[in-house]
Enzyme design. Sequence first.
Site, PDB file in Angstrom:
ATOM      1  N   ASP A 222       0.873  -1.194   0.000  1.00  0.00           N
ATOM      2  CA  ASP A 222       0.000   0.000   0.000  1.00  0.00           C
ATOM      3  C   ASP A 222       0.894   1.223   0.000  1.00  0.00           C
ATOM      4  OD1 ASP A 222      -2.165   1.977   0.691  1.00  0.00           O
ATOM      5  OD2 ASP A 222      -3.322   0.167   1.087  1.00  0.00           O
ATOM      6  N   HIS A 260     -12.289  -0.685  -7.781  1.00  0.00           N
ATOM      7  CA  HIS A 260     -13.490   0.154  -7.976  1.00  0.00           C
ATOM      8  C   HIS A 260     -13.203   1.637  -7.678  1.00  0.00           C
ATOM      9  CE1 HIS A 260     -15.359  -0.112  -3.607  1.00  0.00           C
ATOM     10  NE2 HIS A 260     -14.083   0.192  -3.591  1.00  0.00           N
TER      11      HIS A 260
HETATM   12  C1  SAM Z   1     -10.847   1.283  -0.480  1.00  0.00           C
HETATM   13  S1  SAM Z   1      -9.313   0.967   0.296  1.00  0.00           S
HETATM   14  C2  SAM Z   1      -9.321  -0.807   0.412  1.00  0.00           C
HETATM   15  C3  SAM Z   1      -8.402  -1.330   1.456  1.00  0.00           C
HETATM   16  C4  SAM Z   1      -8.382  -2.845   1.636  1.00  0.00           C
HETATM   17  N1  SAM Z   1      -8.066  -3.533   0.402  1.00  0.00           N
HETATM   18  C5  SAM Z   1      -9.676  -3.344   2.205  1.00  0.00           C
HETATM   19  O1  SAM Z   1     -10.400  -4.068   1.525  1.00  0.00           O
HETATM   20  O2  SAM Z   1      -9.979  -3.028   3.349  1.00  0.00           O
HETATM   21  C6  SAM Z   1      -8.163   1.288  -1.014  1.00  0.00           C
HETATM   22  C7  SAM Z   1      -6.704   1.163  -0.626  1.00  0.00           C
HETATM   23  O3  SAM Z   1      -5.909   1.473  -1.773  1.00  0.00           O
HETATM   24  C8  SAM Z   1      -4.752   2.147  -1.309  1.00  0.00           C
HETATM   25  N2  SAM Z   1      -4.103   2.889  -2.421  1.00  0.00           N
HETATM   26  C9  SAM Z   1      -4.500   4.063  -2.978  1.00  0.00           C
HETATM   27  N3  SAM Z   1      -3.633   4.420  -3.948  1.00  0.00           N
HETATM   28  C10 SAM Z   1      -2.683   3.452  -4.023  1.00  0.00           C
HETATM   29  C11 SAM Z   1      -1.526   3.258  -4.827  1.00  0.00           C
HETATM   30  N4  SAM Z   1      -1.205   4.135  -5.782  1.00  0.00           N
HETATM   31  N5  SAM Z   1      -0.777   2.148  -4.624  1.00  0.00           N
HETATM   32  C12 SAM Z   1      -1.122   1.251  -3.656  1.00  0.00           C
HETATM   33  N6  SAM Z   1      -2.201   1.378  -2.864  1.00  0.00           N
HETATM   34  C13 SAM Z   1      -2.987   2.468  -3.039  1.00  0.00           C
HETATM   35  C14 SAM Z   1      -5.289   3.052  -0.214  1.00  0.00           C
HETATM   36  O4  SAM Z   1      -4.285   3.542   0.636  1.00  0.00           O
HETATM   37  C15 SAM Z   1      -6.288   2.110   0.485  1.00  0.00           C
HETATM   38  O5  SAM Z   1      -5.678   1.388   1.524  1.00  0.00           O
END
Ligand code: SAM
Length: 352
Positions: A222, A260
Amino acid sequence: MAAEIQEKRVIPKEVANAQQEIWKFILGFTPTAVVKCAIELRIPDILENHETPMTLADLASEIGCNQSSLYRIMRFLIHYKIFQEKLVSETSVVGYALTPLSRLLTRHGENSMADLVLLESTPVMLAPWQKLSAWVLDNKQLPFDAAHGTDLWGFTAGNPEHSKIFDAGMACDARVGVAAVIEVCPEVFEGLKTMVDVGGGDGTALRLIVEACPWIHGINFDLPHVVAAAPATRGVEHVGGSMFDYVPKADATYFMKVLHDWTDEDCIEILKKCREAIPQDTGKVIIVDNVIGQKEDHEYVGLMIDMVMIAHTTNGKERTLKEWSYLFHEAGFTRYTIKRLQTYHSVMEVYP
Ligand SMILES: C[S@@+](CC[C@H](N)C(=O)[O-])C[C@H]1O[C@@H](n2cnc3c(N)ncnc32)[C@H](O)[C@@H]1O
């Protein structure tokens, strides 16, 4: 004194019914606000810790509040089946008790959804909802950016307190989602030595998967500020970075409620990075996300989350199976399978 109630209908029934329905939109935020109030007062926890139904006086004294305001909060929430009234055992005294709904609102319960209620009802997450119509009109400034001057990920990077609330909210939905995947289709994880959870948040999902499938070495990938705050977990390595730069190599990549958040173009770019990260002959991408337009069961949740994608993400959206299939094809994958879970999630396994 008995009152005589006469119902005089001066407007057509259809209009009267429509007015009642519109009240749900006028004050649709009240259940959210009052449930948030109950969580903040820890009413579900207090009732859970009390062996018998709790009288108004006892509950008010435990919370340290005035009985008459608490009575009105409880009356409202009983109407919404959040709490119920029950006789205190072998007496004629009536007390308050939990229901299946409030069992999900204790602060640290296994299946608790309390942190998600608290996240979505923060001023930070509510402010972008004021900007929907402006975005629909010109599609220029995203609602979250219009409200906060940056996107959600930039905002969490600069606001550790909100980042913590966000991760906790995501983690509670992840607990429910992962439990459903392990229950319904554990074979998804068979034969995997390594798996990277892309956008894995604080690592909750991967911790639960590795606990259930200890043969897997988990890589929680992440943004750097997210993994820096994630708790150390046995069997899980935290790696900070951006999925737009690279995805760590593993037998499989796992995405839960991540794709999404992004546009089709972004998803195709991310999925291409995944194809480079997994073995071409045996590797796969596992996606746990919503698929809308299938059976009715969870459609309303999917459609509400689609609105959340407008309010909070960078042009993300909920997708139909046809739209998912388009992404897989464009990213160079050749086939996929899909399994529906009892929750609103589906599990898609996508192969090179
Ligand atoms: C909606 S959350 C889902 C978190 C987790 N997968 C869950 O189901 O609880 C989206 C995640 O994507 C991460 N994220 C956003 N941009 C990112 C990037 N460029 N690379 C990696 N992770 C990213 C955010 O920090 C967040 O933790």
